[in-house]
Design a protein around this motif. Structure first.
Motif, PDB file in Angstrom:
ATOM      1  N   VAL A   1      29.936 -29.225 -45.724  1.00 17.31           N
ATOM      2  CA  VAL A   1      29.084 -29.613 -44.593  1.00 17.31           C
ATOM      3  C   VAL A   1      27.727 -30.097 -45.097  1.00 17.31           C
ATOM      4  O   VAL A   1      27.212 -31.124 -44.648  1.00 17.31           O
ATOM      5  N   SER A   2      27.146 -29.381 -46.056  1.00 20.11           N
ATOM      6  CA  SER A   2      25.813 -29.752 -46.562  1.00 20.11           C
ATOM      7  C   SER A   2      25.839 -31.143 -47.213  1.00 20.11           C
ATOM      8  O   SER A   2      24.904 -31.933 -47.039  1.00 20.11           O
ATOM      9  N   GLU A   3      26.923 -31.461 -47.925  1.00 20.70           N
ATOM     10  CA  GLU A   3      27.046 -32.777 -48.576  1.00 20.70           C
ATOM     11  C   GLU A   3      27.135 -33.875 -47.522  1.00 20.70           C
ATOM     12  O   GLU A   3      26.544 -34.951 -47.655  1.00 20.70           O
ATOM     13  N   LEU A   4      27.903 -33.564 -46.474  1.00 20.10           N
ATOM     14  CA  LEU A   4      28.082 -34.550 -45.412  1.00 20.10           C
ATOM     15  C   LEU A   4      26.766 -34.819 -44.674  1.00 20.10           C
ATOM     16  O   LEU A   4      26.437 -35.968 -44.345  1.00 20.10           O
ATOM     17  N   LEU A   5      26.016 -33.756 -44.433  1.00 16.75           N
ATOM     18  CA  LEU A   5      24.737 -33.909 -43.739  1.00 16.75           C
ATOM     19  C   LEU A   5      23.762 -34.749 -44.568  1.00 16.75           C
ATOM     20  O   LEU A   5      22.951 -35.491 -44.029  1.00 16.75           O
TER      21      LEU A   5
ATOM     22  N   LEU B   1      21.121 -38.628 -40.657  1.00 15.60           N
ATOM     23  CA  LEU B   1      21.279 -37.850 -39.433  1.00 15.60           C
ATOM     24  C   LEU B   1      20.009 -37.086 -39.121  1.00 15.60           C
ATOM     25  O   LEU B   1      19.233 -36.759 -40.021  1.00 15.60           O
ATOM     26  N   GLU B   2      19.828 -36.788 -37.854  1.00 14.25           N
ATOM     27  CA  GLU B   2      18.803 -35.817 -37.483  1.00 14.25           C
ATOM     28  C   GLU B   2      19.508 -34.469 -37.387  1.00 14.25           C
ATOM     29  O   GLU B   2      20.398 -34.288 -36.538  1.00 14.25           O
ATOM     30  N   VAL B   3      19.167 -33.561 -38.269  1.00 15.05           N
ATOM     31  CA  VAL B   3      19.866 -32.277 -38.318  1.00 15.05           C
ATOM     32  C   VAL B   3      19.154 -31.274 -37.409  1.00 15.05           C
ATOM     33  O   VAL B   3      17.964 -31.015 -37.576  1.00 15.05           O
TER      34      VAL B   3
ATOM     35  N   ALA C   1      24.203 -32.154 -35.714  1.00 18.42           N
ATOM     36  CA  ALA C   1      23.321 -33.263 -36.091  1.00 18.42           C
ATOM     37  C   ALA C   1      23.566 -34.431 -35.156  1.00 18.42           C
ATOM     38  O   ALA C   1      24.636 -34.537 -34.542  1.00 18.42           O
ATOM     39  N   SER C   2      22.563 -35.308 -35.058  1.00 15.75           N
ATOM     40  CA  SER C   2      22.758 -36.475 -34.200  1.00 15.75           C
ATOM     41  C   SER C   2      22.443 -37.753 -34.969  1.00 15.75           C
ATOM     42  O   SER C   2      21.705 -37.740 -35.957  1.00 15.75           O
ATOM     43  N   SER C   3      23.032 -38.837 -34.486  1.00 23.01           N
ATOM     44  CA  SER C   3      22.904 -40.126 -35.152  1.00 23.01           C
ATOM     45  C   SER C   3      22.700 -41.220 -34.113  1.00 23.01           C
ATOM     46  O   SER C   3      23.277 -41.162 -33.025  1.00 23.01           O
TER      47      SER C   3
END
Lengths: 111, 147
Positions: free
Chosen positions: A3-7, A12-14, A91-93
């Motif tokens: 998950v951390s790698e993907l974020l 993204l806004e986490v 997170a949002s995009s």
């Protein structure tokens, strides 16, 4: 992929970092909660425009470690709070669901 | 046969904030009892959909889960308006949910079909003006783990 790698890999806004060590293998996209409830594969990230608290309930029950809000949708405060208490990543995009899924696919996540 | 392990909770009408919490506690209990993950997944889907039906349609109600080494029985009871045509309600895509609920991603007519798909047996007893009782059973038959 973690998950951390993907974020980190996506712009993204986490809102919640969740469990960064959780594995994400695949994805599901949908705004009908019963569809995601019935069809989400294990270890999926979920791309949706639904931004209310019930999204977290579905994610918890289906063990979805990462929720991605597309199309510039911002989470309701209750959703952020619930994700925090359940250690879910949120997170949002600004990207559309289509574009976001394309990027996720490019990172190696499958359907 | 041993007495069943029971998880029971009340569900409030239109309480979308708390919706899913009861199903979460059922899931936690099944995990604690060492159930197989596929069984937990099926039970989670059934309890969640039944819980949402109580929130959206049933005017609130009670969800009771009875767990024995042989089976998981999920019973949802309400004193709501009842279902005039159960066969129609079971059809994928059929829904009487209002627009405000649909906009949240509910009311797509997938709840009862999801429950049926994940149950080994399902019965719905409904009387208009009296209420609805739904019973869904997951047979464990050696695949559930220890209780």
């Amino acid at each position: 992929m973690k998950v951390s790698e993907l974020l980190q890999a996506l712009e993204l806004e986490v809102h919640c970092a969740g469990n960064g060590e959780a594995d994400v293998f695949c994805g599901v996209v949908g705004d009908l909660l019963s569809f995601v409830m019935g069809h989400a594969p294990e270890g999926a990230t979920w791309v949706t425009i639904q931004n209310h608290v019930n999204v977290a309930a579905v994610a918890v029950l289906r063990e979805i470690p990462l929720i991605l809000l597309s199309d510039g949708r911002k989470p309701a405060p209750e959703l952020v709070e619930r994700c925090r208490s359940e250690t879910l990543a949120l997170a949002s995009s600004p990207l559309s669901a289509f574009e976001l899924c394309g990027k996720l696919y490019g990172l190696g996540l499958k359907g | 046969m041993a007495a069943p392990y029971v998880v029971e909770f009340e569900v409030e009408k239109d309480d979308f904030l708390a919706a899913g919490e009861g199903s979460g506690s059922v899931k936690d209990t099944l995990k604690m009892l060492g159930m197989h993950s596929a069984i937990i997944r099926r039970a989670a889907i059934i309890t969640y959909e039944a819980e949402m039906n109580l929130v959206i349609h049933g005017g609130g109600g009670v969800l009771k889960v009875l767990i024995t080494p042989e089976r998981i029985e999920i019973v949802s009871s309400d004193e709501g308006p009842g279902i005039p045509d159960v066969e129609m309600a079971m059809r994928e895509g059929f829904s009487t949910a209002p627009d405000r609920v649909r906009e949240m991603g509910f009311g797509a007519g997938m709840g009862l079909p999801n429950i049926k798909r994940n149950s080994d047996s399902l019965s719905i007893d409904s009387t208009v003006g009296v209420g609805t009782t739904l019973r869904a059973v997951i047979e464990l038959a050696g695949q559930g783990g220890s209780v």
